[in-house]
Scaffold this motif. Structure first.
Motif, short mmCIF file in Angstrom:
data_model
loop_
_atom_site.label_atom_id
_atom_site.label_comp_id
_atom_site.label_asym_id
_atom_site.label_seq_id
_atom_site.Cartn_x
_atom_site.Cartn_y
_atom_site.Cartn_z
N PHE A 1 16.12 -8.34 13.68
CA PHE A 1 16.91 -7.63 14.71
C PHE A 1 16.58 -6.14 14.72
O PHE A 1 16.48 -5.51 15.77
N THR A 2 16.40 -5.57 13.52
CA THR A 2 16.15 -4.12 13.42
C THR A 2 14.79 -3.75 13.99
O THR A 2 14.68 -2.82 14.80
N ILE A 3 13.74 -4.45 13.56
CA ILE A 3 12.39 -4.16 14.06
C ILE A 3 12.31 -4.41 15.56
O ILE A 3 11.71 -3.62 16.32
N PRO B 1 14.72 -5.25 28.03
CA PRO B 1 16.05 -4.97 27.47
C PRO B 1 16.39 -5.99 26.37
O PRO B 1 16.03 -7.17 26.48
N ASN B 2 17.08 -5.52 25.35
CA ASN B 2 17.49 -6.40 24.25
C ASN B 2 16.32 -7.18 23.66
O ASN B 2 16.39 -8.39 23.46
N PHE B 3 15.22 -6.46 23.37
CA PHE B 3 14.05 -7.15 22.84
C PHE B 3 14.32 -7.79 21.48
O PHE B 3 13.64 -8.73 21.08
N TYR C 1 9.31 -5.70 6.62
CA TYR C 1 9.88 -4.45 7.16
C TYR C 1 8.85 -3.33 7.16
O TYR C 1 8.68 -2.61 8.15
N GLY C 2 8.14 -3.19 6.02
CA GLY C 2 7.18 -2.09 5.89
C GLY C 2 6.06 -2.16 6.90
O GLY C 2 5.71 -1.15 7.54
N ASP D 1 5.58 -2.47 15.50
CA ASP D 1 5.56 -3.66 16.35
C ASP D 1 6.04 -4.85 15.52
O ASP D 1 5.88 -4.86 14.29
N THR D 2 6.59 -5.84 16.20
CA THR D 2 7.00 -7.05 15.50
C THR D 2 5.81 -7.81 14.90
O THR D 2 5.99 -8.67 14.03
N ALA D 3 4.60 -7.49 15.34
CA ALA D 3 3.41 -8.11 14.76
C ALA D 3 3.35 -7.86 13.25
O ALA D 3 2.96 -8.73 12.46
#
Length: 469
Positions: free
Chosen positions: A273-275, A286-288, A426-427, A434-436
Motif C-alpha cells: 500500500f505504501t509503495i 487515482p488510488n494506485f 521496500y528498499g 516504482d512497484t517493480a
C-alpha cells in the motif's frame, strides 16, 4: 487407532519405493490443496464482479487471520511430529494420547484467538495502512472470519492428525464437500439470490465460515467415533500437562516462526500500500495503491494454485520423513527429501512458464481492469522466475518441521521474510521509485532463501528423533 491399517501404511512408507509412495500419499494432498485454492478463487472471482476494492478485502484480512492462527499452528506442527514419529516407532497408544491432547489444546486456543481478532480488527487494519476505500469492506470481512476461527482450527487439526498416520484421502473428501458448499453459498450471500439477503463482502465471509463449520463438525465426528486412523476419546482429551510441556517445547519455536512469518506478511501488505501510494502518481491513476494490492491479491491466488502441487508433495514428504526418523532410518529420510526438492522445482518451473504465457487472460478472468493487467506485467518480469526456488525452500522447511527441529524452521522462515523479503521489497521499491522494485525484492527473497535452506539441509543436523527425549 486401527493399527492394522496404520501398520500397512507404515510399512509402505518405511520400506516401499520412495517416489511411488510419495505420489500415493501426495495426490490426495494435492487435490486437497487445489480444493483450498478453489475456496479462495471462488471469493476472488465473485467479489471481482463487485469491483477492485471488494476484491481486495479478503487479501487484507487473511494476513491478520493467518498471524493469529499461525501461533496455534506451530503447536499443531509439533503434534504432527510427535504423532508421526510415534507411529513410526509403533507406539500407537501414545499417538492417540498425543492426538487428543493436541485437539483439546487447539480448541481452547482457537476460541481465545477468535475473540481477540474480532475486538482488535480495526487497530490491526490501520497498522497495515489499508486504504480508506478498502477499509470498511476489509473490517466487516475480517470480523466474520475471526468469528469462525474455532471451527477452522479444529478442521486444520483434523487434517494434521490424519496426515500424520498416512491417511491423506479422508480429509480430501471432507474438504471437497466444504468447497462445494462454499461455491454454492458464495453467490447466494454476496448477490442475494433467491431468498438470501444481499450482503456483498460480508456474504463471502459468511459462506466461508459456514463451510468450515460443516467440515469441522464432520471431522470431529470421525475422530471421536474412531472411524479413522486416530481415535480421540474423553480420556485422551483430558489435560496432560507433561505432554503439553513437550508440545510447547517443540511447538514454541514453530509458533514463533510461523507467527512472525505471518506478521511479516501483514507488514508486506503495508509495504504494498505504501509503495503504491508513494509512486502511483507516475502512473496517473487515482488510488494506485488499490491497483497494486489487487494485483498482489490475484497473484497470490495464482501462485497458491501452483504451490498446491508442490505443497501437497512436501506434506507427503513430511509424513514419510517423520515416520522414517521415528524408525531411525535417517538416510532414507534424507533421500526422500532430496527427491521431493527435484520434483517440486520441476513442477513449479512448468507452472511458471504457463503463468508467463497466459498472464493476460488469467488476470482478465478475475477482473477486467486495464490498470491491474498492466501491473501484472511487472509480476512476470521481476517475480515469477523465483517461484521454482520457493519449492526448494518449502521442502526444506517441511523437513525441519516433520523432524521436530522447529527452531531451524523458525530461523529459516524469519531470515527469508524479515531478513531478505521485507527490506528488499521496500528498499528496492524506494530505490527504483516504482512497484517493480517491490516485486523484484519478493523474487530475490525466494532465490536467496532457497540457497540458504539447501545449505542448511545438507549439513544433516536435523536427522534426530524428538520422541527419544
Amino acid at each position: 487407532m486401527r493399527s492394522e491399517k496404520v501398520e500397512a501404511m507404515r510399512e509402505q512408507i518405511l520400506n516401499g519405493p520412495i517416489v511411488k509412495t510419495l505420489i500415493l500419499l501426495a495426490y490426495p494432498l494435492i487435490i486437497n490443496q487445489l480444493v483450498q485454492v478453489l475456496y479462495n478463487l471462488t471469493d476472488t472471482f465473485w467479489l471481482g464482479k463487485l469491483g477492485r476494492t471488494e476484491l481486495s478485502a479478503p487479501g487484507t484480512a487473511w494476513p491478520l487471520v493467518w498471524f493469529f492462527m499461525s501461533i496455534g499452528m506451530g503447536f499443531a506442527t509439533a503434534g504432527f511430529a510427535f504423532v508421526s514419529q510415534y507411529v513410526g516407532a509403533r507406539e500407537y497408544d501414545k499417538a492417540n494420547r498425543a492426538a487428543g491432547a493436541l485437539y483439546s489444546l487447539m480448541l481452547i486456543f482457537a476460541t481465545a484467538v477468535g475473540i481477540t481478532g474480532v475486538l482488535l480488527a480495526p487497530q490491526l487494519l490501520h497498522l497495515m495502512n489499508v486504504s480508506d476505500t478498502i477499509y470498511p469492506y476489509a473490517l466487516s470481512y475480517t470480523r466474520v472470519i475471526f468469528g469462525g476461527i474455532p471451527f477452522s482450527f479444529t478442521l486444520f487439526a483434523f487434517n494434521f492428525l490424519l496426515r500424520a498416520v498416512g491417511d491423506t484421502k479422508t480429509p480430501v473428501k471432507i474438504n471437497i464437500a466444504t468447497v462445494i458448499l462454499n461455491i454454492i453459498l458464495d453467490p447466494l450471500f454476496i448477490f442475494g439470490w433467491g431468498p438470501f439477503p444481499e450482503l456483498g463482502v460480508v456474504g463471502a465471509a459468511i459462506a466461508t465460515m459456514l463451510s468450515n463449520t460443516a467440515g469441522s463438525i464432520v471431522g470431529g465426528y470421525l475422530l471421536f467415533t474412531g472411524k479413522v486412523g486416530i481415535h480421540i476419546t474423553p480420556e485422551t482429551l483430558k489435560p496432560d500437562f507433561n505432554f503439553y510441556s513437550r508440545i510447547f517445547r517443540v511447538g514454541l519455536p514453530a509458533s514463533i516462526g510461523s507467527s512472525t512469518t505471518a506478521l511479516g506478511f501483514v507488514i508486506l501488505t503495508r509495504v504494498i500500500f505504501t509503495i503504491g501510494k508513494l509512486y502511483g502518481q507516475a502512473h496517473g491513476i487515482p488510488n494506485f495503491e488499490d491497483v497494486a494490492f489487487a494485483t498482489y491479491s490475484i497473484t497470490n491466488r495464482l501462485t497458491n494454485f501452483m504451490f498446491a502441487f508442490s505443497d501437497g508433495i512436501s506434506m507427503a514428504m513430511g509424513t514419510m520423513v517423520g515416520q522414517a526418523i521415528g524408525a531411525k532410518l535417517y538416510d532414507r529420510a534424507k533421500t526422500i527429501a532430496e527427491k521431493t526438492m527435484v520434483i517440486n522445482f520441476t513442477i513449479l518451473g512448468v507452472g511458471t512458464l504457463l503463468f508467463i504465457f497466459f498472464r493476460v487472460p488469467i488476470f482478465r478472468f478475475f477482473i477486467n481492469d486495464p490498470a491491474v493487467i498492466a501491473e501484472s506485467a511487472k509480476v512476470v518480469k521481476y517475480f515469477s522466475a523465483s517461484l521454482p526456488f520457493f519449492g526448494i525452500f518449502a521442502a526444506v522447511n517441511n523437513v525441519f518441521q516433520s523432524a521436530g527441529q522447529t527452531k531451524k524452521s523458525m530461523v529459516l522462515g524469519m531470515v527469508r521474510l524479515w531478513g531478505i523479503r521485507l527490506p528488499l521489497s521496500y528498499g528496492l521499491g524506494v530505490l527504483m521509485r516504482d512497484t517493480a522494485g517491490m516485486w523484484l525484492g519478493m523474487g530475490l527473497s525466494n532465490v536467496i532463501g532457497a540457497v540458504v535452506a539447501l545449505a542448511w539441509f545438507l549439513r544433516g543436523s536435523w536427522m534426530k528423533a524428538i520422541i527419544e527425549e
